[in-house]
Design an enzyme around this catalytic site. Sequence first.
Site, short mmCIF file in Angstrom:
data_model
loop_
_atom_site.label_atom_id
_atom_site.label_comp_id
_atom_site.label_asym_id
_atom_site.label_seq_id
_atom_site.Cartn_x
_atom_site.Cartn_y
_atom_site.Cartn_z
N PHE A 27 12.95 -7.10 -4.70
CA PHE A 27 12.28 -6.06 -5.83
C PHE A 27 10.83 -6.53 -5.76
O PHE A 27 10.37 -7.49 -6.23
CB PHE A 27 12.92 -6.25 -7.15
CG PHE A 27 12.78 -5.31 -7.96
CD1 PHE A 27 13.03 -4.04 -8.16
CD2 PHE A 27 11.75 -5.73 -9.10
CE1 PHE A 27 12.49 -3.25 -9.37
CE2 PHE A 27 11.29 -4.87 -9.92
CZ PHE A 27 11.61 -3.70 -10.24
N LEU A 79 7.57 -4.83 -7.48
CA LEU A 79 6.94 -4.02 -8.36
C LEU A 79 5.68 -4.83 -8.73
O LEU A 79 4.52 -4.08 -8.91
CB LEU A 79 7.83 -3.97 -9.58
CG LEU A 79 7.38 -3.28 -10.86
CD1 LEU A 79 6.78 -1.86 -10.55
CD2 LEU A 79 8.29 -3.31 -12.05
N SER A 98 3.05 -6.79 -16.91
CA SER A 98 3.71 -5.84 -17.95
C SER A 98 3.14 -4.55 -17.93
O SER A 98 4.17 -3.41 -18.34
CB SER A 98 3.62 -6.60 -19.39
OG SER A 98 4.18 -7.76 -19.41
N ASP A 120 16.46 -3.14 -16.16
CA ASP A 120 17.64 -3.17 -17.35
C ASP A 120 18.64 -4.04 -16.38
O ASP A 120 19.55 -4.87 -16.98
CB ASP A 120 18.11 -1.84 -17.34
CG ASP A 120 19.13 -1.67 -18.30
OD1 ASP A 120 19.19 -2.45 -19.42
OD2 ASP A 120 20.51 -1.21 -18.21
N ILE A 174 18.37 -35.72 -25.11
CA ILE A 174 19.31 -36.68 -25.06
C ILE A 174 19.43 -37.60 -24.09
O ILE A 174 19.69 -38.70 -23.96
CB ILE A 174 20.46 -35.75 -25.27
CG1 ILE A 174 20.66 -34.99 -26.85
CG2 ILE A 174 22.17 -36.57 -25.25
CD1 ILE A 174 21.74 -33.83 -26.87
N HIS A 175 19.15 -37.07 -22.63
CA HIS A 175 19.41 -37.73 -21.48
C HIS A 175 18.07 -38.79 -21.69
O HIS A 175 18.22 -40.18 -20.77
CB HIS A 175 19.34 -37.08 -20.35
CG HIS A 175 20.92 -36.45 -20.07
ND1 HIS A 175 21.08 -35.41 -20.68
CD2 HIS A 175 21.40 -36.61 -19.22
CE1 HIS A 175 22.29 -35.03 -20.31
NE2 HIS A 175 22.51 -35.65 -19.18
N GLU A 179 11.27 -10.49 -15.72
CA GLU A 179 11.85 -9.06 -16.25
C GLU A 179 11.65 -8.69 -17.65
O GLU A 179 12.14 -8.15 -18.61
CB GLU A 179 13.38 -9.28 -16.19
CG GLU A 179 14.11 -8.29 -14.89
CD GLU A 179 13.57 -9.20 -13.65
OE1 GLU A 179 12.46 -8.94 -13.15
OE2 GLU A 179 14.45 -9.89 -13.04
N GLY A 180 10.35 -9.16 -17.97
CA GLY A 180 9.92 -8.67 -19.31
C GLY A 180 9.52 -10.09 -20.11
O GLY A 180 10.62 -10.78 -20.41
N GLU A 239 7.23 -12.14 -25.50
CA GLU A 239 6.60 -11.42 -26.28
C GLU A 239 6.68 -9.90 -26.26
O GLU A 239 6.77 -9.15 -27.15
CB GLU A 239 5.11 -11.57 -26.10
CG GLU A 239 4.74 -13.06 -26.40
CD GLU A 239 5.41 -14.31 -25.53
OE1 GLU A 239 5.61 -15.34 -25.96
OE2 GLU A 239 5.70 -13.82 -24.27
#
Length: 383
Positions: A124, A126, A133, A237, A335-336, A361-362, A365
Site C-alpha cells: 500500500f 499512500l 496525515s 479502515d 518486570i524482566h 494508519e493514523g 493524536e
Amino acid sequence: MIRLRGNQGLKGALAERLSHFVNAHVRFDADNWDRNRIYPISIIRQLGTEGLLCPFLPEQFGGEGAGMLQVGEVFEELGKWCSSTRSLLTVHGMVATVIHRFGTVQQKSTWLPSLSNGSLTAAFALSEKGAGSDIKAIETIAVDHGDYVVLNGSKSWVTFGQWADIFLVFVKIGGELAAMLIDRCTPGLKVKPAIEMLGLRASGTTEIEFNACMVSKANLLGKVGTGISLIAMTALDFGRYSIAWGCVGMGQSCLQESLDYAENRVQFGMPIQSNQLVKKMISEMVVESKAARALCEKVAESREDKLPDAIVQTWEAKYLASKMSRKASGYAVQIHGAAGCVGGSLVERHFRDAKIMELIEGTNEMHEILIADQALARRRTNG
C-alpha cells in the site's frame, strides 16, 4: 453481550492451520527475521497455501469467506509472535479488500486469486515525505495520455515494499486523487533499500520512486476523484482493524511472558511475583488487554452487521489497543529488568514494535481528534 451468530471465532480447519503455521514457521524464527531485517519469500507463499493471506475473500477468489471475528483472531494470533508477519497480512489485505470492493470484473479475476494464494504480494503506497496525515498533500502526479498515464513522484513508508509484486499507489490526475495498481516490473519504478526502523524491522519498509512510469488506465482502481474518499479510507479502515487485533495479541503475549518470568525470577529469597508493584503492573495488563479485546469483538460484530458507526468503532479499537500494547510492553520490559532489554527477548521486540502501532494508519493524536469530534457531533445531534 457479543452476538456471534455466523461470525463465530476461530475453530476447525482455519484455526488448526493457523496454529500449525505459527508454531512451525513464525514463533521461533521471528527474532532472526527481525535481527537481520529479512522476511523469507517462502513464508509469504506458504501463508497463501495455508489460506491465511486473505481468508476474508469469498471462495471464488481463493478465500475462506471468513467472518470478521475470525479475521481479527488471525491478526491476534500473529501479533503474539511477530508483528512484521501481521503487518504483511495487513497491507496485503488492505489492497485485496479494495480490489474486491471497487475493482472491475477483470481486475478481480486478474489479481485476487494470486493475492489469495500468495503467488503475488501487494503493498500500500499512500504516504509521502510531505504527505502523511494530510493525504491531500500528495505530490505524485499521473499525466493523462489517452489509454495510459505517466507517473512521476515518490512514496515513503511502504510496508513490505521490498518484496511486493504490485503496489496500490495514490496519485493526482488532473488535480484529483486516484488509485492505481502498478506492477513492480514497470519501467521507471525504483524500489529503494529498506529503511532502518525502530520496530517492524522485518517488514521491508521502504521508499519507491516513479520516473516517467507508463501505466495503463486499465489499472485505475475506481474512478478518478474517489482515491481518498472511498478507496484509501476503506483500505485504512481494514488496516486499523487488523492492527487493533494485532495489538491485542501483543498485549496478551507481554502478559504471559511477564507471568512466566515473575513466577521463576527469585530476588531476596522469593519470586518477584510476590512484589506488590509487580502485581500492580500485571493487574493493569490483565484488565486492559481484556478491555481491548472486548472492544475488538464489538467492532467485529458491528462490521459483520455493516453498522454505520463501525468505522468510528474501529478508530476507537485501534486507539485503545495500541495504547494498551505500548503500556503492556513497557511493563513487561520493566518486570524482566535487564533480561527484557537484550536482543532475542520477545518483550524487547514487542516494546519496539508497539511504539510503531501508535503511529501507523493514523497517529493516536489524529485518532483523538476524530473520536472527540464524533462524540461532540453525537452530543449536538442528541441534545
